[in-house]
Design an enzyme around this catalytic site. Structure first.
Site, PDB file in Angstrom:
ATOM      1  N   ASP A 283       0.861  -1.175   0.000  1.00 56.86           N
ATOM      2  CA  ASP A 283       0.000   0.000   0.000  1.00 56.86           C
ATOM      3  C   ASP A 283       0.910   1.241   0.000  1.00 56.86           C
ATOM      4  OD1 ASP A 283      -2.141   1.703  -0.021  1.00 56.86           O
ATOM      5  OD2 ASP A 283      -3.242   0.704   1.576  1.00 56.86           O
TER       6      ASP A 283
HETATM    7  C1  BGC Z   1      -5.119   3.178   0.024  1.00 57.81           C
HETATM    8  C2  BGC Z   1      -5.277   2.108  -1.032  1.00 57.81           C
HETATM    9  C3  BGC Z   1      -5.166   2.706  -2.404  1.00 57.81           C
HETATM   10  C4  BGC Z   1      -3.836   3.421  -2.510  1.00 57.81           C
HETATM   11  C5  BGC Z   1      -3.595   4.032  -3.866  1.00 57.81           C
HETATM   12  C6  BGC Z   1      -3.896   4.023  -0.207  1.00 57.81           C
HETATM   13  O1  BGC Z   1      -3.862   5.123   0.642  1.00 57.81           O
HETATM   14  O2  BGC Z   1      -5.058   2.564   1.287  1.00 57.81           O
HETATM   15  O3  BGC Z   1      -6.513   1.466  -0.869  1.00 57.81           O
HETATM   16  O4  BGC Z   1      -5.288   1.705  -3.370  1.00 57.81           O
HETATM   17  O5  BGC Z   1      -3.805   4.456  -1.549  1.00 57.81           O
HETATM   18  O6  BGC Z   1      -4.404   5.088  -4.116  1.00 57.81           O
END
Ligand code: BGC
Length: 736
Positions: A283
């Site tokens: 993530d």
């Molecule tokens: C979120 C994810 C997301 C990623 C990219 C993160 O802050 O937890 O769910 O896919 O950002 O945008």
């Protein structure tokens, strides 16, 4: 790094690309040979580049090009225009030595441009076919705009409604979560990933992110292995079984070890036991955050831990970019680990057909395949099925001409942006039909009086006065209340999950007029609304339904659609009940006798939810009868046959979601009071009945024992078939 004009190496790679065109990896050796050969030609810098993903919206075009040319980065997220995608892709293809294509990822969570209901709402349809179609359409639109990869589905089980990200998943139940995870993966990926209208799925956030303490986003997760295996892992396993080729490792720690450095969950379970062939992306910044967790002293160790544990690609954070080479040079990181990691990424790029067709979409596709009428129709269909009717005293709904004029009041009655939900991707507020607009179309402007009444978080006497003036002139009042889109989703945890003060004040003032009131809720999580549940005769839970929110709600209000959705999350009476979920354990002192203090309950609240999991009303009346269970005694290899008669005892055709629950009465690890095992959604004409049949293999009645082995233990089981987790016909069976 500039590409030499013509090198033998380039010819060699080109020959391979050409030879392998059209041959899929899964079909056997050629793909594997291609990747092995390609890998052999790559320098350590080129390999490391493949493991890095950059957020284009954070760095901008010039920097992005620099990252490609200088660091050979292999992936970007958040590149919004097809022109920019093309520019970056051509830079990678033509100006880097290897010419390995980039993979572009984006959060296509509930639609790309055609925005569908938030995933929590869609799950309330209990209709995996429709959910699959939403994902399919999202893939078509996203791929037409150059996107290869979505960071979805979010398959975290969410048992705590304070957690804002409950909006993004399929609710609190693991079985339903698995069904929805599979449907979404099938929808995104189709049955041939190299088809340029499909995109690769990424179940997230691996794992147990939904178990964050106190429902606070990014918070610590401390859970037993049994709960991890039983509740949180299965939707990921289901998504991988359905073919998902990437997985996102989560922000949270699990029992002291962060999920993005967790060798046990990533390497042992995901890659080894489940045989996952794709790659894991961290993530956003999760690898660098290992330092903040207090798990490693610096980013170099963070990179080492993460890659060793099985995180193949780092999303932002730059720990891999800055440290992996040094780590290989010092011998701390074996090149073999880098190689196996790169191979996984190349494999997914290969399966997506990127070596053959690196630029997805076209002007023509974007024109023909964006917001198509078929897509918009589907948005309305699934929005209608996602709505849950929570209360309908004295059949106040559906409304008809006798209820005119109607007063439409509330801070969300004319809103468009809030109906898009928290991940609206390329969705635009102007694509949305608000409830006010849809009502005007359905019953004509002269039959509607509109007033905002208040802001979600701000009170004004002037707004109230106007609302009361309007309400006094009306025969029926529709109050649209709930949450703005910012109040749920990532970073949207709330300590109080009721309606805001201003909305409650408005509602109380309106009800004093003693006119029939319908409340339409617009929200991204279950709400604690005891006063509303007690005092308002009709309540519609509409969640955030996307571009067709208004029409779908109006369809239900006027009976053009008979509501059929059922809750996939429990509604609490008070925030203090959270985490609240139907499949809790029994305890030694369940709340049975009112007045008995020494039971598992609160002294200041009646036990149980406000509205239970699986609950939802219809304009039809369904009667359950004739539950039959056969045989009553089974062996572990048998299949239980369960039938039930469902009668539609009304003049209105309708759909009913028939739910089957079991309870293992006594086991070596205590089991939940009830567990959903199957469901069927059936359409029944007025005054007709259907016999609904379930076949339940005994092997599915097991659980993970103290050794984390799936076992069916002999003994007695209870069984329920009913319209929710709180009602139903009961029976028993026994496993010998
Ligand atoms: C979120 C994810 C997301 C990623 C990219 C993160 O802050 O937890 O769910 O896919 O950002 O945008």
């Amino acid at each position: 790094m500039k590409k030499p004009k013509s090198t033998l190496l380039f010819l060699f790679i080109a020959l391979f690309l050409w030879l392998n065109t059209g041959i899929t990896f899964s079909s056997g050796r050629p793909g594997r040979n291609f990747i092995d050969s390609l890998l052999q030609t790559m320098t350590i810098d080129e390999k490391i580049g493949q493991l890095i993903q950059i957020d284009f919206s954070a760095v901008g075009k010039e920097k992005a090009i620099e990252y490609i040319l200088k660091y050979n980065v292999g992936s970007f997220l958040n590149v919004w225009t097809p022109e920019e995608i093309k520019l970056l892709q051509e830079t990678a293809l033509k100006q880097t030595r290897t010419g390995v294509p980039l993979i572009f990822g984006l959060d296509v969570i509930h639609g790309y441009r055609t925005i569908f209901p938030i995933p929590l709402a869609e799950s309330c349809s209990w209709n995996p076919k429709l959910v699959e179609k939403s994902a399919r359409i999202a893939a078509i639109e996203a791929s037409a705009h150059g996107i290869h990869w979505t960071f979805a589905p979010m398959v975290d089980i969410a048992r705590d409604a304070r957690w804002g990200r409950i909006a993004e998943g399929a609710g609190e139940d693991t079985y339903l979560g698995c069904v929805m995870a599979e449907a979404r993966v099938r929808g995104f990926q189709g049955n041939d990933l190299s088809n340029p209208t499909t995109i690769v799925a990424c179940p997230k956030h691996y794992v147990a992110y939904g178990a964050c303490e106190g429902g606070k986003d990014y918070n610590t997760v401390d859970i037993s292995p049994a709960t991890l295996y039983q509740v949180y892992l299965p939707p990921f396993a289901a998504a991988i079984n359905a073919g998902a080729l990437t997985v996102m490792s989560a922000f949270n720690e699990i029992n002291g070890i962060p999920a993005s450095a967790n060798e046990y969950t990533l390497r042992e379970i995901l890659k080894k036991r489940w045989g996952f062939k794709g790659f894991v992306v961290s993530d956003y910044n999760a690898v660098a955050e290992l330092v903040i967790h207090g798990f490693v002293p610096d980013k170099q160790n963070a990179a080492l831990k993460a890659i060793t544990a099985g995180v193949d690609m780092e999303m932002m954070g730059f720990s891999y970019l800055k440290n992996l080479k040094m780590l290989t040079e010092s011998g701390k990181l074996p090149v073999a680990i880098v190689d196996s990691t790169v191979k996984r990424i190349l494999y997914v790029k290969y399966e997506l057909g990127l070596f053959k067709n690196p630029i997805y979409g076209s002007e023509k596709r974007r024109k023909n395949e964006t917001l198509k009428s078929e897509f918009i129709n589907h948005a309305r269909t699934i929005a209608r099925e996602s709505i849950v009717l929570l209360k309908n005293k004295n059949k106040l709904l559906p409304l008809d001409e006798s209820s005119f004029p109607v007063a439409l009041i509330g801070p969300l009655a004319a809103s468009k942006k809030d109906l898009l939900g928290s991940w609206s991707c390329a969705g635009k507020p102007e694509d949305v039909i608000s409830i006010l607009e849809a009502l005007e179309t359905r019953i004509g402007g002269k039959n509607i009086l509109y007033a905002k009444g208040c802001e979600i978080e701000r009170w004004s006497e002037k707004d109230l006065k106007k609302a009361l003036r309007v309400a006094r002139k009306a025969k029926t009042i529709i109050l649209v209340l709930g949450e703005t889109r910012e109040m749920s989703g990532e970073g949207g945890s709330r300590a109080y999950i009721g309606l805001t003060e201003s909305q409650l004040r408005l509602t109380k003032a309106i009800t004093r007029l003693k006119k029939p009131v319908v409340v339409v809720l617009v929200n991204g999580r279950p709400l604690a609304i005891p006063w509303i549940a007690q005092n308002i005769p009709a309540i519609i839970e509409s969640w955030q339904l996307g571009i067709q929110h208004g029409p779908a709600v109006v369809d239900v209000l006027f009976g053009d659609c008979n509501p059929s959705g059922k809750l996939t999350v429990s509604f609490p009476k008070a925030t203090g009940q959270e985490p609240l979920y139907y499949n809790h354990k029994m305890t030694g002192r369940p709340p049975i006798k009112p007045g008995n203090r020494f039971e598992s309950k609160y002294i200041d609240l009646q036990p149980g939810p406000l509205f239970p999991f699986g609950y939802g009303l219809s304009y039809s009346k369904f009667i359950y009868s004739e539950l039959k269970i056969y045989p009553k005694v089974l062996r572990p290899t048998d299949t239980l046959l369960v039938t039930v008669k469902i009668t539609n005892d009304s003049d209105i055709p309708g759909k009913e979601i028939v739910q089957l629950y079991i309870r293992d009465v006594s086991a070596s690890l205590t089991r939940p009071v009830k567990e959903l095992k199957d469901f069927k959604k059936v359409y029944i004409r007025p005054h007709e009945h259907k016999i609904v049949t379930f076949r339940l293999p005994v092997s599915t009645c097991g659980f993970y024992n103290s050794k984390m082995e799936w076992k069916v233990e002999p003994g007695k089981f209870k069984l329920w078939v009913g319209p929710s987790s709180a009602e139903g016909l009961t029976g028993e069976f026994e496993i010998k």
